[in-house]
Design an enzyme around this catalytic site. Structure first.
Site, PDB file in Angstrom:
ATOM      1  CG  ASN A 162     -17.273  15.405 -23.959  1.00 25.59           C
ATOM      2  OD1 ASN A 162     -16.953  16.596 -23.817  1.00 25.59           O
ATOM      3  ND2 ASN A 162     -17.289  14.808 -25.137  1.00 25.59           N
ATOM      4  CG  ASP A 166     -14.498  24.838 -31.765  1.00 22.09           C
ATOM      5  OD1 ASP A 166     -15.125  25.905 -31.870  1.00 22.09           O
ATOM      6  OD2 ASP A 166     -14.590  24.102 -30.781  1.00 22.09           O
ATOM      7  CD  GLU A 212     -15.764  15.861 -28.586  1.00 23.33           C
ATOM      8  OE1 GLU A 212     -15.805  16.078 -27.363  1.00 23.33           O
ATOM      9  OE2 GLU A 212     -16.766  15.919 -29.314  1.00 23.33           O
ATOM     10  CG  HIS A 239     -15.807  19.206 -25.691  1.00 22.21           C
ATOM     11  ND1 HIS A 239     -16.765  18.720 -26.552  1.00 22.21           N
ATOM     12  CD2 HIS A 239     -16.261  20.432 -25.307  1.00 22.21           C
ATOM     13  CE1 HIS A 239     -17.711  19.622 -26.681  1.00 22.21           C
ATOM     14  NE2 HIS A 239     -17.445  20.664 -25.945  1.00 22.21           N
TER      15      HIS A 239
HETATM   16  P1  PGA Z   1     -21.952  25.313 -24.084  1.00 25.84           P
HETATM   17  O1  PGA Z   1     -20.742  24.568 -24.783  1.00 25.84           O
HETATM   18  O2  PGA Z   1     -21.410  26.643 -23.669  1.00 25.84           O
HETATM   19  O3  PGA Z   1     -22.977  25.435 -25.140  1.00 25.84           O
HETATM   20  O4  PGA Z   1     -22.344  24.481 -22.929  1.00 25.84           O
HETATM   21  C1  PGA Z   1     -19.499  24.552 -24.179  1.00 25.84           C
HETATM   22  C2  PGA Z   1     -18.601  23.644 -24.959  1.00 25.84           C
HETATM   23  O5  PGA Z   1     -19.086  22.657 -25.527  1.00 25.84           O
HETATM   24  O6  PGA Z   1     -17.390  23.881 -24.970  1.00 25.84           O
END
Ligand code: PGA
Length: 238
Positions: free
Chosen positions: A134, A67, A141, A136
């Site tokens: 959450n 992304d 999302e 995702h």
């Molecule tokens: P993080 O993000 O490794 O910074 O916790 C993971 C994500 O949002 O996929």
């Protein structure tokens, strides 16, 4: 879904780097799906270290990132393009890397272009994922429906707040992004999900309940035949 519990985050990164070493040995021209965020940083350090020691060679491999914020200039320090160069691509000899273009004029055309590139490469051999608080994966999302192809997504409050730590108080934080859809993630031959830290313990326990919670995108991974979750004790609730 296979779960490997490691003592520490460092062990998670070393274990994951071993998976990459095996992957590149078996298929030097692997197509790698890559992720951003805090979790993969230690893995990228370890891959760069092994490359500089002559243990790993990426010269035939290529990658696709999950992304990118939209809109954002690729040279912006908060862009995922910048993140990947700083944390990995400037340190290894990868043949080619692709990231959705945060500065594309037409986001829909950019998504079509990105999907076509992944298809042309033959799909992803090894997909690296993190998980959001959450649930995702990429920036897919929680939603009532999940696009198959790459798409422009509105970020949820949870993701915006979680990622605000990377932005200065006066810095504009994008609230939309281009993300690989569920299709290319699921067509990946192997998936590696890294989870670290006590803050992820709740979402991790949901993931391992053995129930496909449709409002937790990561739960769809339960349907994929080759997913390895590498997790530290803190994220495992220990
Ligand atoms: P993080 O993000 O490794 O910074 O916790 C993971 C994500 O949002 O996929």
């Amino acid at each position: 879904m296979k779960k490997i519990v490691c003592d520490s985050y460092e062990d998670v990164c070393r274990y994951a780097a071993d998976v990459y070493a095996l992957q590149l040995k078996d298929k030097p021209d692997s197509v790698l799906g890559l992720a951003t965020g805090s979790t993969p940083v230690g893995l990228y350090d370890e891959l760069a270290r092994r490359y500089s020691n002559g243990e790993l060679d990426f010269s035939k491999a290529q990658s696709f990132n999950l992304d990118e914020y939209y809109p954002i200039d690729p040279s912006h320090p908060q862009s995922y393009d910048y993140f990947m160069r700083e944390n990995l691509f400037n340190k290894i000899n990868i043949a080619k890397f692709q990231i959705p273009k945060g500065d594309a004029k037409d986001p829909v055309a950019e998504c079509v272009r990105y999907d076509a590139l992944i298809d042309k490469a033959g799909g992803i051999d090894l997909m690296l994922l993190g998980i959001g608080l959450n649930g995702h994966i990429g920036f897919n999302e929680p939603a009532v429906s999940y696009p198959v192809g790459t798409y422009l997504v509105s970020l949820t409050e949870s993701s915006i707040v979680a990622n605000s730590r990377f932005f200065g108080p006066d810095e504009h934080q994008p609230t939309t992004a281009l993300t690989m859809g569920i299709g290319h993630i699921f067509r990946s031959k192997k998936i590696l999900l890294l989870i670290s830290g006590a803050a992820k313990a709740d979402i991790t326990s949901k993931l391992f309940e053995g129930i496909i919670h449709t409002d937790i995108p990561a739960c769809m991974l339960l349907l994929h035949p080759n997913v390895t979750v590498i997790i530290d004790k803190a994220a495992n609730g220990e």
